[in-house]
Design a protein around this motif. Structure first.
Motif: not given
Length: 658
Positions: A541, A612-614, A654
């Motif tokens: 992600g 994760t990126w989110y 993500s």
């Protein structure tokens, strides 16, 4: 052209310039205030014959010359935004003032209030010892005058940001501030990229220098420049005293007498070295730079040598350039000299003319509002600007005096050559304005400004501390941010490593990919390329930050890593020049994205897995909202509501890169 005017001719006032006398009033009951405050108000009322009936009743703001209400927000913030350390320093300065025959209660109040003046107290001690009024009355006048200043003047509607221009100026500032080194060995520490063979000469011996500034000569092989760097005075008190000196005819105008004397002594010391160095380095450009007094002498020397040595292709730079030339020389200086001013730096605004303007203004202020009005004016300020008849009168007087000062400067600017009462900084002027955003965080904006705006003094609690070289360096590094890191990485490399890396770094176009029409072929190729690192980033992600990192130029990617405490160029594999491996290192390193974010995420969710990126974006937005909520648009703040997702949904979001 007339001979140089003396200090008494700078600015004069007459009663006809002030409109509206105060009307007498009936006595008013103000028993709700402490006795000593009642005495101050009564004394003020007796001197000014104004109504004192509504000390705690808000009123309308006074109007400026154009009829608009004056905003006192900045004035009010001066009172509120004050740290303990600054207060202690101001208290120490206050104790040095000669305040006699005050009750202990009154003195205690005035001491607390005067802490809010900050650097202005120092200014009063330096310039106003022989004025007719008490230090506290002078402080009151300066404080009230500050409410009507409009310091954020600029010729450009929007802030300037030219990466190449700023980088060049920042690089030159390194040489300018290196003149404070004091020895050859310390110069090498301040300029680590400078080869020992490229240090030519320097002098910090005060006996040899006499009144000339300390100086150094060095060669910048990378830029093909020969630098002559001139140091300012080490003690701020020295430059403050120097700035009030008279000015004398010079070339086609006037110049500061003290700076001209220093210039004369400097020339015979540096000319042989410069002549020899320029002869040995044909095609190189002579850069003359300095800070404070060194900037003023740099400006004068640039003007003089540009005419005498046109083949040297001279360019001058000044940081905190003092007022050193008259209006007659301003236009000529703009083609060959550039000045930078940090925030309210008083040194760029102080001259005999601006001080005399304030002295004459103080005389009129005393006449109109009476003596010993400081306690009332400061009391009002401490009460968060509760406006009423008394202080509206004080502020109205200060407003009209402010208008007169501006009017006199404009008359001089637009008048004939025989009108000369002020000096100005030389060259094109670029102004840094600083803004506090949240706790321990500052932002800067840069504007092109008008030389004539520096003919008057603007007041601020930091007007002297803004003069330090650290403030100028912080402004450059804040605006340039990552570009400065790139430069520092490059100059830290050995010559051999530079040659190995130069082609890789230069292979990318030197342009902003977000600008329409830019060449994005290399970035697109790297984002589309397959690799094991790209697949791993997708699975966890983190594909979005991965693609962003590989789309950056090599030097920008190295700078991002450096800001996170990761040195890419020191990795044994760096010379493989693999953008995907570099991006993966930044994401997964012990100091990388995931490690940093995992620590934060576990604070909110102790049983969470890899971030994760989110989730990283959501956490960062939440932290920024908490720290800088007052500076963020409410609509943007509202966008964060309901955006938290479960780990599974966050991973899915993500991976979406469409």
């Amino acid at each position: 052209m007339q001979s140089s005017p003396d200090s008494s001719s700078s600015l004069t006032y007459n009663d006809s310039s002030m409109q509206g006398e105060n009307q007498s009033s009936e006595d008013t009951d103000i028993h709700t205030l402490p006795e000593w405050e009642q005495q101050e108000i009564a004394r003020f009322a007796d001197a000014t014959q104004v109504d004192v009936s509504s000390v705690d009743v808000p009123g309308s703001l006074p109007k400026a010359a154009d009829g608009t209400e004056v905003s006192l927000t900045w004035y009010k913030n001066w009172i509120i935004n004050w740290g303990n350390q600054q207060a202690e320093e101001a208290r120490a300065r206050f104790n040095e003032l000669n305040v006699t025959k005050q009750s202990m209660q009154n003195r205690s109040f005035l001491q607390k209030a005067s802490e809010k003046f900050g650097d202005v107290v120092h200014l009063v001690q330096t310039y106003c010892q022989d004025w007719e009024d008490s230090p506290l009355d002078i402080l009151t006048f300066f404080f009230c005058l500050a409410a009507f200043s409009n310091p954020q003047y600029h010729e450009t509607k929007t802030p300037l940001y030219d990466d190449k221009f700023l980088l060049e100026a920042y690089h030159i500032s390194l040489f300018a501030f290196a003149s404070y080194a004091g020895s050859k060995q310390l110069v090498y520490k301040m300029l680590p990229f400078l080869k020992h063979s490229d240090y030519i000469d320097g002098c910090w011996n005060t006996k040899k220098l006499q009144e000339a500034p300390a100086w150094l000569v060095a060669i910048d092989r990378e830029k093909h420049h020969v630098f002559l760097s001139l140091r300012g005075t080490k003690r701020l008190e020295d430059i403050l005293v120097d700035l009030s000196a008279q000015y004398v005819p010079w070339r086609s105008g006037y110049a500061h007498r003290g700076f001209l004397k220093a210039l004369k002594q400097l020339e015979h010391l540096v000319t042989p070295t410069i002549e020899k160095t320029m002869e040995q380095n044909p095609g190189y450009r002579l850069m003359i730079c300095g800070h404070s007094m060194g900037a003023a002498i740099s400006a004068l020397l640039t003007l003089k040598w540009n005419e005498e040595h046109p083949n040297w292709n001279i360019k001058g730079y000044g940081f905190a350039t003092p007022c050193c030339i008259s209006k007659h020389l301003v236009k000529e200086s703009k083609d060959i000299f550039t000045t930078f001013v940090h925030h309210f730096d008083a040194v760029a605004r102080l001259s005999m003319g601006s001080i005399q303007d304030l002295h004459n203004g103080m005389r009129l202020f005393s006449k109109k509002v009476g003596k010993s009005s400081s306690a009332l004016a400061l009391y009002i300020a401490m009460k968060k600007l509760t406006l009423n008849a008394e202080n509206k009168n004080v502020l109205a007087v200060a407003s009209e005096i402010s208008d007169i000062i501006d009017q006199k400067i404009n008359e001089e600017r637009n008048g004939g050559d025989d009108i000369t009462t002020h000096l100005y900084p030389a060259g094109k002027i670029y102004q840094f304005w600083r803004e506090k955003r949240g706790k321990d965080f500052m932002t800067f904006k840069l504007y092109r400004t008008n030389n004539y705006k520096y003919g008057r003094l603007e007041f601020s609690p930091t007007m002297l501390s803004d003069h330090g070289s650290a403030g100028y360096t912080a402004a450059f590094e804040s605006l340039l941010a990552i570009s400065v890191v790139e430069t520092k990485i490059w100059i830290s490399m050995s010559s051999l490593k530079r040659e190995r890396i130069r082609e890789y770094w230069n292979s990318w176009p030197d342009e902003d990919l977000f600008v329409s029409g830019s060449n994005a072929k290399l970035a697109e190729r790297e984002m589309e390329r397959s690799s094991k690192y790209k697949k791993r980033a997708y699975d966890m992600g983190m594909i979005r930050p991965f693609l962003l990192l590989v789309s950056l130029s090599p030097q920008r990617r190295a700078a991002v890593a450096k800001l996170m405490g990761i040195s890419l160029i020191k990795q044994y594999w760096y010379c493989l020049f693999d953008s995907h491996k570099e991006a993966w290192k930044i994401i997964t390193s012990r100091r990388g994205f995931t490690s940093r974010a995992n620590g934060i995420l576990r604070t909110f969710n102790p049983i969470s897995n890899n971030v994760t990126w989110y989730e990283i974006v959501h956490i960062c937005c939440t932290l920024v909202k908490k720290a800088q909520g007052n500076n963020i648009n409410p609509k943007v703040m509202h966008m964060l509501k309901g955006k938290s997702l479960s780990p599974g949904k966050a991973l899915k979001a993500s991976k979406a890169i469409d």
